[in-house]
Design an enzyme around this catalytic site. Structure first.
Site, PDB file in Angstrom:
ATOM      1  N   CYS A   1       0.843  -1.206   0.000  1.00 33.80           N
ATOM      2  CA  CYS A   1       0.000   0.000   0.000  1.00 33.80           C
ATOM      3  C   CYS A   1       0.877   1.254   0.000  1.00 33.80           C
ATOM      4  O   CYS A   1       0.662   2.171  -0.784  1.00 33.80           O
ATOM      5  CB  CYS A   1      -0.927  -0.029   1.216  1.00 33.80           C
ATOM      6  SG  CYS A   1      -2.167   1.288   1.221  1.00 33.80           S
ATOM      7  N   CYS A   2       1.904   1.278   0.865  1.00 29.04           N
ATOM      8  CA  CYS A   2       2.815   2.429   0.901  1.00 29.04           C
ATOM      9  C   CYS A   2       3.582   2.559  -0.415  1.00 29.04           C
ATOM     10  O   CYS A   2       3.833   3.673  -0.890  1.00 29.04           O
ATOM     11  CB  CYS A   2       3.809   2.298   2.054  1.00 29.04           C
ATOM     12  SG  CYS A   2       3.186   2.802   3.663  1.00 29.04           S
TER      13      CYS A   2
ATOM     14  N   CYS B   1      -1.175   8.560   7.300  1.00 29.54           N
ATOM     15  CA  CYS B   1      -2.526   8.233   6.840  1.00 29.54           C
ATOM     16  C   CYS B   1      -3.383   7.811   8.042  1.00 29.54           C
ATOM     17  O   CYS B   1      -2.888   7.142   8.954  1.00 29.54           O
ATOM     18  CB  CYS B   1      -2.474   7.098   5.837  1.00 29.54           C
ATOM     19  SG  CYS B   1      -1.550   7.467   4.338  1.00 29.54           S
TER      20      CYS B   1
ATOM     21  N   CYS C   1      -3.379   4.200   9.539  1.00 27.31           N
ATOM     22  CA  CYS C   1      -2.114   3.695  10.083  1.00 27.31           C
ATOM     23  C   CYS C   1      -1.526   4.629  11.132  1.00 27.31           C
ATOM     24  O   CYS C   1      -0.332   4.562  11.428  1.00 27.31           O
ATOM     25  CB  CYS C   1      -1.117   3.490   8.946  1.00 27.31           C
ATOM     26  SG  CYS C   1      -1.725   2.397   7.657  1.00 27.31           S
TER      27      CYS C   1
ATOM     28  N   CYS D   1       7.505   4.352   5.876  1.00 27.00           N
ATOM     29  CA  CYS D   1       6.691   4.059   4.684  1.00 27.00           C
ATOM     30  C   CYS D   1       7.538   3.645   3.500  1.00 27.00           C
ATOM     31  O   CYS D   1       7.025   3.095   2.526  1.00 27.00           O
ATOM     32  CB  CYS D   1       5.845   5.274   4.324  1.00 27.00           C
ATOM     33  SG  CYS D   1       6.812   6.733   3.896  1.00 27.00           S
TER      34      CYS D   1
END
Ligand code: SF4
Length: 248
Positions: free
Chosen positions: A135-136, A218, A221, A244
């Site tokens: 995702c990162c 985010c 997280c 990240c």
């Protein structure tokens, strides 16, 4: 600026060219990295602007506007890159909008290739739960790499005091992954120095900083931390993930 003449002279020569080769960029880091290690943040930014011109940008997470404020004083109109992951707190987007409205900067919001909905459709809902590294990579690392393509150097608000993993962040270093010069003008700043600069200059701060979020990422997280806790312990809490990937 009061940077040493040797640095200023090299900067003037360097700014006459556009888009230096990797070898030239490495050489700049090799020659001036140590010289600038103890320089004031304003001087470091001014050196970078003089050296790289419009091929230098700063990045901001919008936790505060310290670096944006400093850079806009040195070089009004400077590019400020913000990674809009689609998962930011409303307060972070509000801080970004306030920075754009109040500081003389060219705010550039970068978005990932896929929207959150498109990513959910491709990888399954809430990739941040199942594979936060991917995702990162999709929402931060790749967009930043692409956005830096037109620059030779980028600046971050990275500070060594923030986490042990950042202890060796040089003021001017070579970013091997991105093949760019990476500048961290605030690397040596303590928490107290940041607070003093904010107070003395009326700098914008993300309101979440005063609501238990000393480190803001985010929303899925990032959690609040208790007083005295490691400020970054609220990032990816309960996992081994601490970064990240944009600084690795
Ligand atoms: S911090 Fe979380 S939501 Fe943001 S890009 Fe990384 S995994 Fe995704």
């Amino acid at each position: 600026m009061t940077a040493p003449n040797t640095i200023a002279a090299r900067a003037r020569r360097g700014s006459e060219t556009e888009g230096r080769s990797t070898d030239e960029l490495r050489e700049i880091v090799f020659h001036v990295g140590a010289e600038l290690e103890l320089a004031p943040a304003e001087d470091i930014i001014e050196w970078a602007v003089a050296t790289f011109g419009d091929r230098f940008c700063i990045t901001s997470s919008m936790a505060d506007a310290v670096l944006s404020h400093l850079a806009s004083k040195v070089a009004p109109g400077i590019d400020v890159v913000f990674l809009d992951t689609g998962y930011h707190f409303a307060e972070t987007i509000g801080t970004r909008d306030a920075v754009e409205a109040t500081l003389p900067v060219n705010l550039i919001s970068i978005t990932p290739v896929q929207s959150v909905a498109e990513q959910d459709a491709t990888y399954g809902k809430d990739l941040y739960k199942t594979d936060p590294d991917l995702c990162c990579a999709l929402r931060k690392v790749q967009p930043l790499k692409q956005s830096l393509a037109g620059y030779d150097a980028w600046a971050t608000g990275l500070r060594r005091a923030e986490t042990h993993n950042r202890v060796i962040a040089p003021v001017v270093g070579w970013d091997e992954k991105k093949q760019k010069v990476k500048v961290s003008p605030l690397a040596r700043w303590s928490d107290e120095e940041v607070e003093r600069y904010i107070t003395d200059n009326g700098v914008l701060v993300n309101p979440l900083q005063y609501d238990g979020y000393p480190s803001i990422g985010c929303w899925p997280c990032t959690r609040r931390v208790a007083p005295g806790e490691d400020p970054r312990s609220g990032r990816w809490a309960g996992t081994n993930k601490t970064e990240c990937g944009i600084h690795q």
